[in-house]
Write an enzyme that holds these catalytic residues in place. Structure first.
Site, mmCIF file in Angstrom:
data_model
loop_
_atom_site.group_PDB
_atom_site.id
_atom_site.type_symbol
_atom_site.label_atom_id
_atom_site.label_comp_id
_atom_site.label_asym_id
_atom_site.label_seq_id
_atom_site.Cartn_x
_atom_site.Cartn_y
_atom_site.Cartn_z
ATOM 1 N N LYS A 22 14.849 9.623 0.069
ATOM 2 C CA LYS A 22 13.727 10.252 0.788
ATOM 3 C C LYS A 22 12.898 9.208 1.526
ATOM 4 C CE LYS A 22 9.752 11.144 -1.479
ATOM 5 N NZ LYS A 22 8.535 10.655 -0.841
ATOM 6 N N ASN A 23 12.558 8.118 0.850
ATOM 7 C CA ASN A 23 11.647 7.150 1.463
ATOM 8 C C ASN A 23 12.304 6.324 2.562
ATOM 9 O OD1 ASN A 23 9.619 8.086 -0.102
ATOM 10 N ND2 ASN A 23 9.465 6.289 -1.435
ATOM 11 N N ARG A 91 1.462 12.111 3.403
ATOM 12 C CA ARG A 91 0.895 10.854 3.873
ATOM 13 C C ARG A 91 1.805 10.073 4.806
ATOM 14 N NH1 ARG A 91 -2.510 6.851 2.559
ATOM 15 N NH2 ARG A 91 -1.081 5.148 2.905
ATOM 16 N N CYS A 115 -5.509 11.327 -1.677
ATOM 17 C CA CYS A 115 -4.211 11.491 -2.314
ATOM 18 C C CYS A 115 -4.395 11.350 -3.805
ATOM 19 C CB CYS A 115 -3.270 10.418 -1.800
ATOM 20 S SG CYS A 115 -1.763 10.338 -2.721
ATOM 21 N N ARG A 120 -5.520 5.078 -1.129
ATOM 22 C CA ARG A 120 -4.437 4.815 -0.189
ATOM 23 C C ARG A 120 -4.870 4.759 1.276
ATOM 24 N NH1 ARG A 120 0.852 8.098 -2.126
ATOM 25 N NH2 ARG A 120 1.979 6.388 -1.202
ATOM 26 N N ASP A 304 7.108 3.648 -8.294
ATOM 27 C CA ASP A 304 7.672 5.009 -8.305
ATOM 28 C C ASP A 304 8.545 5.283 -9.531
ATOM 29 O OD1 ASP A 304 6.358 5.589 -5.995
ATOM 30 O OD2 ASP A 304 8.103 5.493 -4.682
ATOM 31 N N ILE A 326 0.148 -1.457 -8.287
ATOM 32 C CA ILE A 326 0.215 -1.053 -6.871
ATOM 33 C C ILE A 326 -0.857 -0.011 -6.533
ATOM 34 C CG2 ILE A 326 1.709 -0.182 -5.027
ATOM 35 C CD1 ILE A 326 2.738 -2.810 -6.178
ATOM 36 N N ARG A 396 9.382 18.100 -3.388
ATOM 37 C CA ARG A 396 9.132 17.160 -2.295
ATOM 38 C C ARG A 396 10.147 16.023 -2.319
ATOM 39 N NH1 ARG A 396 3.544 14.630 -2.338
ATOM 40 N NH2 ARG A 396 4.684 13.518 -0.735
HETATM 41 C C1 UD1 Z 1 5.488 3.792 -0.090
HETATM 42 C C2 UD1 Z 1 6.328 4.881 -0.712
HETATM 43 C C3 UD1 Z 1 5.787 5.268 -2.082
HETATM 44 C C4 UD1 Z 1 5.657 4.032 -2.962
HETATM 45 C C5 UD1 Z 1 4.888 2.922 -2.251
HETATM 46 C C6 UD1 Z 1 4.891 1.621 -3.011
HETATM 47 C C7 UD1 Z 1 7.173 6.104 1.182
HETATM 48 C C8 UD1 Z 1 7.142 7.330 2.005
HETATM 49 N N1 UD1 Z 1 6.329 6.033 0.174
HETATM 50 O O1 UD1 Z 1 4.187 4.325 0.094
HETATM 51 O O2 UD1 Z 1 6.674 6.214 -2.677
HETATM 52 O O3 UD1 Z 1 4.983 4.379 -4.150
HETATM 53 O O4 UD1 Z 1 5.465 2.660 -0.955
HETATM 54 O O5 UD1 Z 1 6.182 1.199 -3.256
HETATM 55 O O6 UD1 Z 1 7.978 5.214 1.412
HETATM 56 N N2 UD1 Z 1 -2.626 -0.032 1.204
HETATM 57 C C9 UD1 Z 1 -3.830 -0.376 1.796
HETATM 58 N N3 UD1 Z 1 -3.921 -0.312 3.154
HETATM 59 C C10 UD1 Z 1 -2.871 0.073 3.940
HETATM 60 C C11 UD1 Z 1 -1.649 0.404 3.332
HETATM 61 C C12 UD1 Z 1 -1.558 0.345 1.959
HETATM 62 O O7 UD1 Z 1 -4.807 -0.726 1.127
HETATM 63 O O8 UD1 Z 1 -3.028 0.117 5.169
HETATM 64 C C13 UD1 Z 1 -2.500 -0.129 -0.272
HETATM 65 C C14 UD1 Z 1 -2.174 1.189 -0.929
HETATM 66 O O9 UD1 Z 1 -3.336 1.927 -1.195
HETATM 67 C C15 UD1 Z 1 -1.468 0.724 -2.177
HETATM 68 C C16 UD1 Z 1 -0.700 -0.511 -1.712
HETATM 69 O O10 UD1 Z 1 -1.362 -0.924 -0.529
HETATM 70 O O11 UD1 Z 1 -2.399 0.366 -3.153
HETATM 71 C C17 UD1 Z 1 0.760 -0.303 -1.399
HETATM 72 O O12 UD1 Z 1 0.912 0.822 -0.577
HETATM 73 P P1 UD1 Z 1 2.136 0.992 0.425
HETATM 74 O O13 UD1 Z 1 3.198 0.023 0.083
HETATM 75 O O14 UD1 Z 1 1.613 0.986 1.820
HETATM 76 O O15 UD1 Z 1 2.626 2.435 0.046
HETATM 77 P P2 UD1 Z 1 3.133 3.586 1.015
HETATM 78 O O16 UD1 Z 1 3.847 3.004 2.187
HETATM 79 O O17 UD1 Z 1 2.034 4.544 1.263
#
Ligand code: UD1
Length: 418
Positions: A22-23, A91, A115, A120, A304, A326, A396
């Site tokens: 999915k991701n 998201r 979320c 996030r 995850d 995370i 999902r």
């Molecule tokens: C993706 C995955 C999700 C997984 C996560 C971490 C998808 C669709 N989702 O989510 O399943 O749990 O990676 O492996 O692929 N953050 C910020 N600012 C930003 C972006 C992120 O502060 O602009 C923080 C987030 O709140 C979190 C951390 O960075 O604490 C990591 O998030 P991120 O790796 O970006 O997760 P996603 O891409 O949303």
């Protein structure tokens, strides 16, 4: 709303075919915005989140045709706005921002709402695009971005690892002018899969599988065909299903290399893993031992998989310290697992799990995708009946979860809402 009913206690045995990730599929679908030519994706799972992404792309003007396990995307961008009604459901919708901006010089994308697993934010996505020359304004809950003269290559050093920000900027940089260097980039297998698809579309990217990606922007990308990698989180989840029930399951198409840290922890806990050419076998004949894990960006233990591993540890002998690095607030499964007899204390970002002799079935509620599947795992091991409500969270991200588990002997069924 549907619920899932499980009568626990059956050691699972058989084979489970792992679906496409999915991701990986989500950003790969967003690549449909990067070219007018057809992009064909194969090994696509049937999941609610992918239907949401198809809906989002359709309203941008991209036609998405589904056939068996394939998606064909094609067409011209006719609208650069991603509306709140769709973005709020998922998201990952923010992944259209980079491609829309790189391709058309403008985008208006709703900010993803709150979320369940923490605040996030998307600040890294926005700062990166700004550094590439975009003007970004936040207006009425929307990100309004413009780059009338196009994006330009730049060096970006992420202050911490973000999967989504790396993906958004990788896609945008592929069509920017000049060279972009992304440092401290995420190197999850889904990022590598995205980079491979972009390369097949004509992008020039180096540094795959490392934390530094170098992208030489090109003027245009073309159509391509790409086969999506198997879902490592689905794989890890079913590995835990075999482990928690004392069963024996062969995971077809699974890639052990994408799950290094999880398999190491499972082995430490007393689970046997036997790698084969087209997957691996997971079995457990003896008791489970408590093992400590800390979630980290890849190649560390994935966030995850945290909830599923906690369900497993709740029936292990001894204690286990599980630290979530995370996301804040990603322990919502804890009170639900506790209702089934799990003994878990939360201390800040860590949970101490003291293994119980057995879990007991109970009515529980799913709160997010991985939390809900951890309750399924607990239900498979528990004595008696477990009913999990709000299963739309499961749909999902898990394709045919009850068929796959029932195929290995689980007593599991979906109960349609009255
Ligand atoms: C993706 C995955 C999700 C997984 C996560 C971490 C998808 C669709 N989702 O989510 O399943 O749990 O990676 O492996 O692929 N953050 C910020 N600012 C930003 C972006 C992120 O502060 O602009 C923080 C987030 O709140 C979190 C951390 O960075 O604490 C990591 O998030 P991120 O790796 O970006 O997760 P996603 O891409 O949303």
């Amino acid at each position: 709303m549907d619920s899932i009913r499980i009568t626990g206690g059956v050691p699972l045995s058989g084979r489970i075919a792992i679906s496409g990730a999915k991701n990986a599929a989500l950003p790969l679908m967003a690549c449909g915005l990067l070219t007018d030519e057809p992009l064909r994706l194969s090994n696509v799972a049937r999941l609610a989140d992918l239907a949401t992404m198809a809906q989002l792309l359709a309203q941008h003007g991209i036609e998405v045709r589904a056939e068996e396990r394939e998606l064909s995307l094609g067409g011209r961008i006719s609208n650069t706005e991603a509306p709140y009604e769709i973005v709020r459901k998922m998201r990952a919708s923010i992944l259209v921002l980079g491609p829309l901006l790189a391709r058309t010089g403008e985008a208006r994308v709703s900010l993803p709402g709150g979320c369940a697993i923490g605040t996030r934010p998307v600040d890294l996505h926005l700062k990166g695009l700004e550094a590439m020359g975009a003007r970004i304004r936040l207006e009425g809950g929307y990100v309004e971005a413009s780059a009338p003269r196009g994006l330009r290559g730049v060096e970006i050093v992420f202050p911490f690892v973000s999967v989504g920000a790396t993906e958004n900027l990788l896609m945008a940089a592929s069509l920017a002018e000049g060279r972009t260097v992304l440092k401290n980039a995420a190197r999850e297998p889904e990022i590598t899969d995205l980079a491979k698809c972009l390369i097949a579309m004509g992008a020039r990217i180096e540094g795959l599988e490392t934390d530094t990606l170098t992208i030489e922007g090109v003027k245009a990308l073309h159509g391509a065909a790409h086969d999506i990698l198997p879902d490592r989180i689905e794989t890890g989840t079913y590995a835990c299903a075999a482990a928690i029930t004392g069963g024996d399951i062969f995971l077809e198409n699974a890639r052990a290399a994408d799950l290094g840290a999880v398999l190491t922890s499972l082995r430490e806990a007393g689970v046997e893993i036997a790698e084969a050419e087209n997957g691996f076998r997971v079995s457990r004949a003896n008791g489970l031992r408590g093992v400590d894990v800390t979630t980290e960006p890849f190649p560390g233990f994935p966030t995850d998989m945290q909830a599923q591993f906690m369900a497993l540890m709740s029936v292990a002998e001894g204690a286990s310290l599980i630290t979530e690095n995370i996301f804040e607030n990603r322990f919502m499964h804890v009170p639900e697992l506790a209702r089934m007899g799990a003994r878990i204390n939360i201390q800040g970002a860590s949970a101490i799990v003291r293994g119980a002799a057995h879990l007991t079935g109970a009515p529980v509620m799913a709160t997010d995708l991985r939390a809900s599947v951890s309750l399924v795992l607990a239900g498979l091991a528990a004595r008696g009946e477990t009913t999990i409500s709000r299963v739309y969270h499961l749909d999902r991200g898990y394709e045919a979860v009850e068929e796959k588990l029932a195929g290995c002997g689980a007593r599991i069924e979906r109960v349609a809402a009255a």
